[in-house]
Design a protein around this motif. Structure first.
Motif, short mmCIF file in Angstrom:
data_model
loop_
_atom_site.label_atom_id
_atom_site.label_comp_id
_atom_site.label_asym_id
_atom_site.label_seq_id
_atom_site.Cartn_x
_atom_site.Cartn_y
_atom_site.Cartn_z
N VAL A 88 48.26 31.59 58.56
CA VAL A 88 48.53 32.64 57.57
C VAL A 88 47.89 32.34 56.23
CG1 VAL A 88 50.69 33.29 58.68
CG2 VAL A 88 50.72 31.55 56.88
N GLY A 89 47.31 31.15 56.08
CA GLY A 89 46.71 30.76 54.81
C GLY A 89 47.73 30.12 53.88
N VAL A 90 47.24 29.21 53.03
CA VAL A 90 48.11 28.60 52.03
C VAL A 90 48.64 29.69 51.10
CG1 VAL A 90 48.19 27.04 50.04
CG2 VAL A 90 46.94 26.37 52.12
N GLY A 91 49.94 29.71 50.89
CA GLY A 91 50.56 30.75 50.07
C GLY A 91 51.00 31.95 50.89
N GLY A 92 50.70 31.95 52.19
CA GLY A 92 50.97 33.12 53.02
C GLY A 92 52.23 33.05 53.85
N LEU A 93 53.04 32.01 53.69
CA LEU A 93 54.26 31.91 54.49
C LEU A 93 55.20 33.08 54.19
CD1 LEU A 93 55.14 28.10 54.28
CD2 LEU A 93 53.92 29.32 56.10
N LEU A 94 55.85 33.59 55.24
CA LEU A 94 56.75 34.72 55.12
C LEU A 94 58.20 34.28 55.11
CD1 LEU A 94 55.04 37.12 57.70
CD2 LEU A 94 54.62 36.94 55.23
N ALA B 104 57.44 31.65 47.30
CA ALA B 104 58.55 32.44 46.75
C ALA B 104 59.40 33.00 47.88
CB ALA B 104 58.01 33.55 45.87
N ILE B 105 59.94 32.10 48.69
CA ILE B 105 60.79 32.50 49.81
C ILE B 105 62.04 31.62 49.83
CG2 ILE B 105 58.87 33.35 51.21
CD1 ILE B 105 58.92 30.80 52.82
N THR B 106 63.04 32.10 50.54
CA THR B 106 64.29 31.36 50.71
C THR B 106 64.44 31.01 52.18
OG1 THR B 106 65.34 32.49 48.85
CG2 THR B 106 66.80 31.47 50.48
N PRO C 142 62.53 15.28 44.19
CA PRO C 142 61.20 15.58 43.65
C PRO C 142 60.81 17.05 43.80
CG PRO C 142 61.02 14.30 45.68
CD PRO C 142 62.45 14.29 45.27
N LEU C 143 61.23 17.70 44.88
CA LEU C 143 60.89 19.12 45.04
C LEU C 143 61.60 19.97 44.00
CD1 LEU C 143 60.85 19.51 48.94
CD2 LEU C 143 58.92 19.12 47.38
N ALA C 144 62.81 19.57 43.60
CA ALA C 144 63.50 20.29 42.53
C ALA C 144 62.73 20.15 41.21
CB ALA C 144 64.93 19.75 42.37
N ARG C 145 62.10 19.01 40.99
CA ARG C 145 61.29 18.83 39.80
C ARG C 145 60.09 19.78 39.79
NH1 ARG C 145 60.01 12.58 38.87
NH2 ARG C 145 58.53 13.60 37.45
N MET C 146 59.66 20.19 40.96
CA MET C 146 58.54 21.13 41.07
C MET C 146 59.01 22.58 40.96
SD MET C 146 56.28 19.27 44.08
CE MET C 146 54.77 20.18 43.71
N GLY C 147 60.33 22.80 40.94
CA GLY C 147 60.87 24.14 40.72
C GLY C 147 61.70 24.70 41.83
N ALA C 148 61.77 24.03 42.97
CA ALA C 148 62.60 24.53 44.07
C ALA C 148 64.08 24.35 43.74
CB ALA C 148 62.26 23.80 45.36
N ARG D 75 65.38 27.63 47.78
CA ARG D 75 64.64 28.76 47.24
C ARG D 75 63.39 28.20 46.58
NH1 ARG D 75 69.75 29.38 47.54
NH2 ARG D 75 70.07 27.71 46.03
N GLY D 76 62.25 28.54 47.15
CA GLY D 76 61.00 28.04 46.61
C GLY D 76 60.59 28.75 45.34
N LEU D 77 59.62 28.20 44.63
CA LEU D 77 59.12 28.78 43.39
C LEU D 77 57.60 28.89 43.47
CD1 LEU D 77 59.67 29.63 40.41
CD2 LEU D 77 59.20 27.24 39.77
N CYS D 78 57.09 30.07 43.12
CA CYS D 78 55.64 30.27 43.09
C CYS D 78 55.28 31.03 41.82
CB CYS D 78 55.19 31.04 44.33
SG CYS D 78 53.40 31.22 44.47
#
Length: 460
Positions: free
Chosen positions: A87-93, A119-121, A141-147, A167-170
């Protein structure tokens, strides 16, 4: 009602006792670490990738199911090869349902890294064993990146366990992170989050860990560099990457090969050749340790396959001597300690294996589990916080467990290690549940029989 799925398999007790030499040639399953990553990276490439030799155990199938749930098309051909439309990087659904990780900590931690910069949960659930395993070393560490994470409490009341919703962050925030504990899974999770994060994400490791993520990401076209510095090894990845599809041949899993290395070493008269084993230097700690003990392990036809070194290993019975296992070997054999403990049980003298704190937080507490299992089978064992001291029996068979079964604790490596111990045991070694073996090595029992062992499934 619990959100934790039931154990994937009905319990299957197993009994193993000595049956003479192990002789023959085997091919072990594809490497699990590479199989997980091949599916994930192919799912993030734009185009069609083909994977041959994929490990078809439950853990890897959990990764495949999760990537399908997030948009990738993954199919198995009649010839056993797998095709992945990425799906490409950034393309996860957004997945429509919870991602069931079964028993796979690797799937869970690496997939959390992928989701972190989208930007998915996603909600992650697992079996009873996985739900006890701490995830904070990845979520921090992932929380430090915004998750953002909502986790379940552990036995001590602290959080960081599955079921877990993230919940991811983009766009996510690039970080430089020094690993507090050597862990290829944590390193990989951060690098995977960095794939879709603008800027440069860096991980610093004081002790080198398995480097399949770095090798494979570069193979897929990521801009990734590795630099040795005074602080340690610095791995840097440029975000918003574009990955190109690949043809991948997965080499044989050295962790699975380890069971036959030890079995052939301890059973008199044995002569076993293991084909196509991955010999990446970050994965050969067990070979090093066994050779220090006097094992006869001959590398034949070393060759390069897809950027990784593989070889055929001929292993013959040899008397083993106790050693003090160098703590520096721990990262390169962390999954193989249970079967190394079995080798130590047959050595001359007392083997001391320390510096392996990580074993406390695997599918089970593998230090406590192996201390109990070997003790039940007649081995004198002293448990330490970070390992074991094992009084070897100088090549003599183990007494066995009699009518009492050792507890596998839903841990495939405990079950297989104790099955190996039973192959040189005067009376059977019984294992309460060997069904979890299917998570990494579905053909283990059949392979043991083909070599001359006589494991028996026990019916009530």
């Amino acid at each position: 009602m619990s959100n934790v799925p039931a154990h994937s398999f009905a319990p299957r007790p197993l009994s193993v006792a000595a049956a003479g030499p192990l002789v023959g040639t085997v091919t072990v399953p594809g490497d699990k670490s590479i199989s997980h990553r091949a599916l994930m990276f192919a799912s993030l490439a734009v185009g069609t990738s083909r994977i041959r030799g994929l490990l078809e155990g439950e853990d890897v199938l959990a990764t495949a199911a999760a990537m399908r749930a997030m948009g990738a098309t993954i199919t198995r051909g009649d010839d056993g090869s797998w095709t992945v439309e990425g799906v490409g990087v950034g393309g996860l659904l957004q997945p429509e349902t919870a991602l069931d990780m079964g028993n796979s900590g690797t799937s869970t931690r690496l997939l959390m890294g992928l989701v972190a910069s989208h930007a998915i949960t996603a909600t992650f659930v697992g079996d009873a064993s996985l739900s006890k395993r701490p995830m904070a070393r990845v979520t921090d560490p992932l929380a430090r990146m915004g998750a953002d994470f909502t986790t379940s409490p552990g036995p001590d009341g602290s959080g960081g366990r599955l079921p877990l919703t993230m919940r991811g962050l983009c766009p996510a925030v690039p970080i430089t992170y020094t690993l507090p504990v050597a862990s290829a899974q944590v390193k990989s999770a951060i690098l995977l989050a960095g794939l879709n994060t603008p800027g440069i994400t860096r991980v610093i490791e004081a002790v080198p860990t398995r480097d399949h993520t770095e090798r494979m990401l570069r193979g897929f076209g990521a801009d990734l560099t590795v630099e040795e510095t005074a602080e340690g090894r610095v791995i840097a990845i440029a975000g918003e990457a574009e990955l190109a599809p690949q043809e991948i041949d997965v080499p044989g899993d050295p962790s699975s090969a380890g069971f036959w290395m030890v079995a052939a070493s301890i059973v008199p008269g044995s002569d076993v050749t293991i084909r196509n084993v991955l010999m990446n230097p970050t994965r050969t700690g067990l070979v090093t340790a066994l050779r220090m003990m006097g094992a006869s392990i001959e590398e034949r036809d070393p060759r390069d396959v897809g950027g990784e070194t593989v070889a055929d290993l001929r292993v013959r019975h040899a008397p083993l001597s106790a050693i003090e296992v160098p703590a520096a070997l721990a990262p390169s054999m962390i999954y193989e300690y249970p079967v190394l403990f079995v080798a130590a049980a047959f050595a001359h003298g007392t083997t001391v294996a320390r510096g392996a704190h990580e074993l406390r937080v695997k599918e089970s507490d593998r230090i406590a589990a192996m201390a109990a299992a070997l003790g039940l089978a007649g081995v004198a064992v002293t448990e330490h916080e970070d390992g074991l001291s094992i009084e070897g029996r100088d090549g003599e068979p183990l007494p066995g467990t009699g009518d009492v079964a050792v507890a596998s604790l839903l841990d495939h490596r405990i079950a297989m290690s104790m099955a190996v111990a039973g192959m040189h045991s005067a009376s059977p070694v019984r294992i309460d549940d060997a069904a979890p073996i299917a998570t990494s090595y579905p053909a283990f029992v059949d392979t043991a029989r083909a070599l001359g062992a006589t494991p028996q499934w026990v019916t009530a």
